[in-house]
Design a protein around this motif. Sequence first.
Motif: not given
Length: 377
Positions: A158-162, A221-225, A235-236
């Motif tokens: 799993e991974g995340q981007v913001a 992705l400003l204000g989003k994760l 993808f969520r």
Amino acid sequence: MSELTPAELQRYARHLAMPEFGLDAQKRLKSARVLCIGAGGLGSPITMYLAAAGVGCLGLVDPDVVEVSNLQRQLLFGQSDVGRPKLDAARDRLLDINPHLEVHTYPEMFTAANSRRIAADYDILIDGTDNFPTRYLSSDTAVWLRKANVYGSILRFEGQVAVFAPHLDAPCYRCMSPTPPKPGLVPSCAEGGVLGVLPGLIGTMQALEAIKLITGIGQPLLGKLLHVDTLSLRFRTFNLRRDPDCPVCGENPSITEPIDYQGFCGMTPPPNVPTLSVQDLNEKRQAGEDHFLLDVREPNEYEAARITGSTLIPLGEVAERSSEIPRDKPVLVHCRSGMRSAKAVAALQEQGFTNVWNVAGGILAWAKEIDPSVPAA
């Protein structure tokens, strides 16, 4: 903005063919200066795609050398680079991708002492690290310098981007994670593992976010994760809000200078932990001295590599299973590198163990200095 040469016009022809992108966006890329903190799993796709896209100047921060275990996911490097400083190899690869690129390297840790100096001359900071101290430091530094911080994290599947940028009315990393997890609760990629494809996916999306910020196209992705689960390919996207009480970007900030991030994130060893070296351990074993060798890693790590004669009790189970640990002989505790084992020693001391020692460097040091047949990853 910088003008493009005929050679660059040819190189970026596929960008220039898009009406939504065009010459102006490409000039913005050429004029941009991007700092990538970390040249590993995330840093590899980040820097390669930004170089290929035409970002004019890339800065890279990383003190490490290339190891064989890197090659499963760090495509900046090849077998011939093993043993080389990462940034030397990275510079060669990036300039081979795009000779029009300007590369600045910082073969050092990104620390409170140097963060402002290194980051000051760049437009965007990209977090390509795998540890909490540097994540907090890169985010805080970006806040203080009013620069966007493109965040990415990976673990297992799993991974995340913001994109964190309070000066653009987006939250900072501390707004999302004001308090780091307890030590040992979240493993690093080295401890927990990572699917080799995952950093390629997350790092590419970080590069994409940087390009969007530089060129002004699309919606960053400003204000989003963005959360990615590769096993289900799901993808969520989650909304993030600025915290008005954030100690860094809030209305009344209480943190305005770098703090002791290692201590803040619980990554410093507990104090007063007795320590011995792998050489000391080997001498005791060679001399036949009676002892109990305790391995506090996870079962999958133990299955992949172990020191003969060790007993596995994962760190999270040490306290409740202390009855399985003898008190009438020296207890020598090791993990992968010495951090988890130091915490285990401290926990056992709290339960009254008096003859318990941390093996400094863990199984990595054992494999390197004593027994090369033990896999070290």
